[in-house]
Write an enzyme that holds these catalytic residues in place. Structure first.
Site, mmCIF file in Angstrom:
data_model
loop_
_atom_site.group_PDB
_atom_site.id
_atom_site.type_symbol
_atom_site.label_atom_id
_atom_site.label_comp_id
_atom_site.label_asym_id
_atom_site.label_seq_id
_atom_site.Cartn_x
_atom_site.Cartn_y
_atom_site.Cartn_z
ATOM 1 N N SER A 96 0.824 -1.218 0.000
ATOM 2 C CA SER A 96 0.000 0.000 0.000
ATOM 3 C C SER A 96 0.851 1.258 0.000
ATOM 4 O O SER A 96 2.006 1.254 0.443
ATOM 5 C CB SER A 96 -0.908 0.027 1.226
ATOM 6 O OG SER A 96 -1.633 -1.170 1.345
HETATM 7 N N1 SAH Z 1 -0.397 -5.280 3.991
HETATM 8 C C1 SAH Z 1 0.338 -5.570 2.781
HETATM 9 C C2 SAH Z 1 -0.473 -5.175 1.552
HETATM 10 C C3 SAH Z 1 -0.755 -6.375 0.790
HETATM 11 S S1 SAH Z 1 -1.945 -6.264 -0.501
HETATM 12 C C4 SAH Z 1 1.713 -4.936 2.790
HETATM 13 O O1 SAH Z 1 2.025 -4.192 3.727
HETATM 14 O O2 SAH Z 1 2.502 -5.203 1.878
HETATM 15 C C5 SAH Z 1 -3.183 -7.337 0.124
HETATM 16 C C6 SAH Z 1 -2.797 -8.760 0.373
HETATM 17 O O3 SAH Z 1 -3.975 -9.438 0.819
HETATM 18 C C7 SAH Z 1 -2.306 -9.536 -0.829
HETATM 19 O O4 SAH Z 1 -1.040 -10.059 -0.582
HETATM 20 C C8 SAH Z 1 -3.351 -10.653 -0.998
HETATM 21 O O5 SAH Z 1 -2.798 -11.868 -1.440
HETATM 22 C C9 SAH Z 1 -3.897 -10.768 0.414
HETATM 23 N N2 SAH Z 1 -5.236 -11.363 0.528
HETATM 24 C C10 SAH Z 1 -6.289 -11.218 -0.301
HETATM 25 N N3 SAH Z 1 -7.343 -11.935 0.146
HETATM 26 C C11 SAH Z 1 -6.930 -12.541 1.293
HETATM 27 C C12 SAH Z 1 -7.555 -13.416 2.221
HETATM 28 N N4 SAH Z 1 -8.813 -13.848 2.064
HETATM 29 N N5 SAH Z 1 -6.835 -13.852 3.279
HETATM 30 C C13 SAH Z 1 -5.536 -13.455 3.458
HETATM 31 N N6 SAH Z 1 -4.894 -12.639 2.608
HETATM 32 C C14 SAH Z 1 -5.593 -12.171 1.529
#
Ligand code: SAH
Length: 245
Positions: A96
């Site tokens: 993000s």
């Molecule tokens: N917080 C992260 C941002 C990641 S983007 C950072 O600091 O880099 C969102 C993430 O959510 C992705 O990696 C995606 O694979 C994950 N995601 C999506 N649906 C999900 C679910 N149902 N359970 C766990 N992770 C999920």
């Protein structure tokens, strides 16, 4: 008349010098820029993107200054790690935008003895920011490769208060529930009921809600006894919340 002209001339010279000095980096800033360019970029990110947009919590600002965001992105994106936008981290996912990470963290009103659940580990950056502020972080990632990479990265950086797991975050992480706060970093169509169940009384959850690949709404959920209140905070764009098999 001549005296007025001289005074006016002097003022112009003084203002010009002040403007030139203001635009110049101080020698201390210059040396940080040379010795540690990433720290320089981080300081600049915090002052121009985060403080400038109203984030005031000192601990959150300190965490954003400390955590080396460039170590959470693929090597070829390192130079852009402190820019004002999200970046790809592989598998179609993104880290993000720095301001959004700071905003979501600040609004949780965290205290040092808190235990927080994150859904969507991704790179592990948000988890590291949380780990700077609180006692225990639990973070769930649905893509096993991302979970493994984030786990190794967090371990190498010495974050021994973060536990990672690869599973569908829709179901939360029951074993360690209830949590003081929950942060969801993928956009869900609705707030998953298991996450509300796993939130402590008076706990807060921040979650983007809306349809995938569209503008979504960042929502603050507060639990007070049986009462669940929600507040829309701002429009955001997150990767979609996926579901497991
Ligand atoms: N917080 C992260 C941002 C990641 S983007 C950072 O600091 O880099 C969102 C993430 O959510 C992705 O990696 C995606 O694979 C994950 N995601 C999506 N649906 C999900 C679910 N149902 N359970 C766990 N992770 C999920």
């Amino acid at each position: 008349m001549e005296r007025t002209n001289i005074i006016f001339g002097c003022l112009v010279v003084i203002f010009t010098i002040l403007i030139l000095l203001g635009g110049e980096e101080s020698s201390a800033q210059k040396s940080v820029m040379q010795d540690n360019p990433y720290q320089y970029m981080r300081d600049k990110m915090v002052s121009t993107q985060i403080k400038a947009r109203g984030i005031r919590n000192r601990e959150v600002l300190d965490a954003m200054i400390k955590v080396q965001r460039h170590l959470f992105v693929p090597d070829h994106y390192r130079k852009s790690a402190y820019s004002d936008y999200p970046l790809p981290i592989g598998h179609g996912q993104t880290i993000s935008q720095p301001y959004i990470v700071a905003y979501m963290t600040e609004i949780l009103n965290l205290e040092s003895d808190h235990r927080v659940l994150e859904i969507g580990t991704g790179s592990g950056y948000q988890a590291a920011i949380l780990a700077e502020l609180i006692k225990e972080v639990y973070t769930v990632e649905i893509i096993p490769e991302l979970e493994k990479a984030a786990k190794n990265r967090l371990m190498e950086l010495g974050y021994d208060n973060v536990k990672t797991r690869s599973s569908d975050g829709y179901l939360g992480w029951k074993e360690y529930a209830p949590y003081d706060a929950i942060v969801v970093t993928a956009a869900a169509g609705y707030i998953p009921p298991p996450l509300i169940d796993q939130l402590k009384d008076k706990g807060r959850m921040i979650i983007p809600v809306g349809s995938p690949f569209n503008v979504q709404t960042l929502m603050l959920v507060e639990k007070k006894g049986e009462d669940i209140s929600t507040r829309s905070l701002m429009s955001v764009r997150f990767v979609p919340f996926r579901r497991g098999e």
